[in-house]
Design an enzyme around this catalytic site. Sequence first.
Site, PDB file in Angstrom:
ATOM      1  N   GLU A  34      56.529  52.520  46.111  1.00  0.00           N
ATOM      2  CA  GLU A  34      55.262  52.636  46.827  1.00  0.00           C
ATOM      3  C   GLU A  34      55.503  53.301  48.179  1.00  0.00           C
ATOM      4  OE1 GLU A  34      52.558  49.380  47.118  1.00  0.00           O
ATOM      5  OE2 GLU A  34      52.529  49.069  44.953  1.00  0.00           O
ATOM      6  N   HIS A  88      48.671  53.505  51.283  1.00  0.00           N
ATOM      7  CA  HIS A  88      49.814  53.213  50.429  1.00  0.00           C
ATOM      8  C   HIS A  88      49.487  53.639  49.007  1.00  0.00           C
ATOM      9  CE1 HIS A  88      47.587  49.551  49.374  1.00  0.00           C
ATOM     10  NE2 HIS A  88      48.408  49.403  48.347  1.00  0.00           N
ATOM     11  N   HIS A  90      49.883  53.168  44.664  1.00  0.00           N
ATOM     12  CA  HIS A  90      50.082  52.308  43.504  1.00  0.00           C
ATOM     13  C   HIS A  90      50.687  53.195  42.427  1.00  0.00           C
ATOM     14  CE1 HIS A  90      46.816  49.057  44.469  1.00  0.00           C
ATOM     15  NE2 HIS A  90      47.819  49.062  45.333  1.00  0.00           N
ATOM     16  N   ASP A 101      47.353  43.317  48.474  1.00  0.00           N
ATOM     17  CA  ASP A 101      46.623  44.203  49.396  1.00  0.00           C
ATOM     18  C   ASP A 101      45.560  43.418  50.155  1.00  0.00           C
ATOM     19  OD1 ASP A 101      48.121  46.362  48.487  1.00  0.00           O
ATOM     20  OD2 ASP A 101      46.572  47.049  47.105  1.00  0.00           O
TER      21      ASP A 101
END
EC number: 3.4.19.15
Length: 140
Positions: A34, A88, A90, A101
Site C-alpha cells: 500500500e 493511500h 488498496h 481506514d
Amino acid sequence: MPSSSKSDFSFSTLIIPQHYLRAILKVVSSSSVEVCGFLFGKENRVLKVRFIRNRLNSPVEFEMDPEEMLKALEEAEQENLEVVGIFHSHIACPPIPSGKDLEGMKRWPVIWLIVNEKGEYKAWILSEKNKISEVKIVVE
C-alpha cells in the site's frame, strides 16, 4: 504542525491537479505494498502531494513512517499549506474505506483519497456522527 480541517469538515469536493493524480496512480500501479501520503493545499484544493513510506511494508494496510510524516508536516507549515487529505492505495480491492481506514479517519478528519492498481479512485470524508460520505473529485 499545519492546521488540518476540523471534524465538522463540510467540503464535498476535492480539487486535485491531473499531474498529481497521475503521479499517485503511477506509483500505485507498480507497487506491491500500500502506498500512502499527504495531500497538502488550501481548503479543498491540492497544491502539493507528499509520498510517505509505508512502514508496515504491507499489501493490505499502511502506517505512515512517523519521521517522514513529521518532516512533511513541518515542510507544509513552512509553505503555509494545510493537510487537505490523506491518500493511500488498496491492492486488489475497490477504493472504499476499510474498517482500519475508518479508525484512521477518526484520527485524521480530512478527506481520504483511496486509489487502486486498476486506476480507480474515490475520496471520502467522515462526519462528526461517524458517517462516511463520498467526496466529489474534480481533476484539473
